[in-house]
Design a protein around this motif. Structure first.
Motif, PDB file in Angstrom:
ATOM      1  N   VAL A   1       0.798  -1.088  -0.219  1.00 28.28           N
ATOM      2  CA  VAL A   1      -0.288  -0.572  -0.395  1.00 28.28           C
ATOM      3  C   VAL A   1       0.467   1.319  -0.066  1.00 28.28           C
ATOM      4  N   LEU A   2       2.182   1.618   0.963  1.00 26.20           N
ATOM      5  CA  LEU A   2       2.410   2.327   1.451  1.00 26.20           C
ATOM      6  C   LEU A   2       3.587   2.474  -0.489  1.00 26.20           C
TER       7      LEU A   2
ATOM      8  N   ARG B   1      -6.047   3.597  -1.649  1.00 25.47           N
ATOM      9  CA  ARG B   1      -5.100   2.341  -1.956  1.00 25.47           C
ATOM     10  C   ARG B   1      -5.402   0.650  -1.377  1.00 25.47           C
ATOM     11  N   CYS B   2      -5.391   1.032   0.450  1.00 23.32           N
ATOM     12  CA  CYS B   2      -5.400   0.394   0.744  1.00 23.32           C
ATOM     13  C   CYS B   2      -6.797  -1.011   0.708  1.00 23.32           C
ATOM     14  N   GLU B   3      -8.095  -0.122   0.754  1.00 19.69           N
ATOM     15  CA  GLU B   3      -9.076  -0.694   0.055  1.00 19.69           C
ATOM     16  C   GLU B   3      -8.822  -1.620  -1.029  1.00 19.69           C
ATOM     17  N   GLU B   4      -8.293  -0.595  -1.743  1.00 20.29           N
ATOM     18  CA  GLU B   4      -8.685  -1.322  -3.368  1.00 20.29           C
ATOM     19  C   GLU B   4      -7.570  -2.678  -3.569  1.00 20.29           C
ATOM     20  N   LYS B   5      -6.121  -2.806  -2.641  1.00 18.11           N
ATOM     21  CA  LYS B   5      -5.272  -4.056  -2.746  1.00 18.11           C
ATOM     22  C   LYS B   5      -6.191  -4.708  -2.067  1.00 18.11           C
ATOM     23  N   LYS B   6      -7.144  -4.384  -0.356  1.00 19.30           N
ATOM     24  CA  LYS B   6      -7.581  -5.701  -0.096  1.00 19.30           C
ATOM     25  C   LYS B   6      -8.081  -6.571  -0.629  1.00 19.30           C
ATOM     26  N   LYS B   7      -8.419  -6.313  -1.426  1.00 18.22           N
ATOM     27  CA  LYS B   7     -10.107  -6.736  -2.877  1.00 18.22           C
ATOM     28  C   LYS B   7      -9.096  -8.197  -3.117  1.00 18.22           C
ATOM     29  N   GLY B   8      -7.805  -8.038  -3.613  1.00 17.42           N
ATOM     30  CA  GLY B   8      -7.217  -8.831  -3.917  1.00 17.42           C
ATOM     31  C   GLY B   8      -6.004  -9.101  -3.683  1.00 17.42           C
ATOM     32  N   PHE B   9      -5.628  -8.971  -2.709  1.00 17.47           N
ATOM     33  CA  PHE B   9      -4.421  -9.122  -1.865  1.00 17.47           C
ATOM     34  C   PHE B   9      -4.564 -10.182  -0.823  1.00 17.47           C
ATOM     35  N   SER B  10      -3.505 -11.181  -0.647  1.00 13.02           N
ATOM     36  CA  SER B  10      -3.481 -12.312   0.663  1.00 13.02           C
ATOM     37  C   SER B  10      -2.187 -12.232   0.376  1.00 13.02           C
ATOM     38  N   CYS B  11      -1.146 -12.409   1.609  1.00 10.16           N
ATOM     39  CA  CYS B  11      -0.623 -12.651   1.882  1.00 10.16           C
ATOM     40  C   CYS B  11       0.130 -13.812   1.843  1.00 10.16           C
ATOM     41  N   GLU B  12      -0.647 -15.368   1.837  1.00  8.31           N
ATOM     42  CA  GLU B  12      -0.660 -16.465   1.065  1.00  8.31           C
ATOM     43  C   GLU B  12      -0.250 -16.871   0.502  1.00  8.31           C
ATOM     44  N   LYS B  13      -0.668 -15.852  -1.120  1.00 10.38           N
ATOM     45  CA  LYS B  13      -0.788 -15.790  -2.443  1.00 10.38           C
ATOM     46  C   LYS B  13       0.643 -15.562  -2.655  1.00 10.38           C
ATOM     47  N   THR B  14       1.167 -14.259  -2.008  1.00 13.10           N
ATOM     48  CA  THR B  14       2.455 -14.274  -1.903  1.00 13.10           C
ATOM     49  C   THR B  14       3.765 -14.878  -1.492  1.00 13.10           C
ATOM     50  N   LYS B  15       3.570 -15.700  -1.225  1.00  7.52           N
ATOM     51  CA  LYS B  15       4.876 -16.150  -0.340  1.00  7.52           C
ATOM     52  C   LYS B  15       5.028 -18.176  -0.740  1.00  7.52           C
TER      53      LYS B  15
END
Length: 114
Positions: A35-36, A100-114
């Motif tokens: 986000v930042l 931006r946080c609201e937008e990113k949270k819609k399709g973001f999951s930490c589990e997907k990035t690892k």
């Protein structure tokens, strides 16, 4: 925890930006990074400072650590938290960070990035 320590901890724009996000959401380091647009080490350093001042707390789930504004801080400084939430969410860059946080949270999951 006294006010001068709190204001010193909040005397950095990146820490204020992180706090702004955490006043609205519980987030992990990787979400805050995205986000930042900050590095993991930078976010972790700022979170460490906020945690040391007991402004934020965390919980660990598997390998992820999630941060939020601490219950203790909200209880002791509730009016201040509400003031910050209102002021920060209406000013830039804080307002854009929340969007931006609201937008990113819609399709973001930490589990997907690892």
């Amino acid at each position: 925890m006294n006010l001068d320590e709190i204001f010193k901890a909040l005397g950095d724009q990146n820490r204020l930006r992180i706090l702004n996000l955490l006043l609205e959401n519980e987030l992990c380091v990787c979400e805050i990074e995205k986000v930042l647009g900050l590095t993991q080490s930078n976010v972790s350093r700022h979170l460490h400072e906020l945690k040391n001042k007991r402004i934020v707390s965390c919980r660990k789930t598997s390998q992820w650590v999630y941060y939020r504004v601490s219950d203790e801080f909200c209880k002791e400084y509730g009016e201040f938290c509400e003031f910050l939430k209102t002021k920060l969410s209406s000013q830039e860059p804080f307002k854009s960070d929340l969007a931006r946080c609201e937008e990113k949270k819609k399709g973001f999951s930490c589990e997907k990035t690892k």
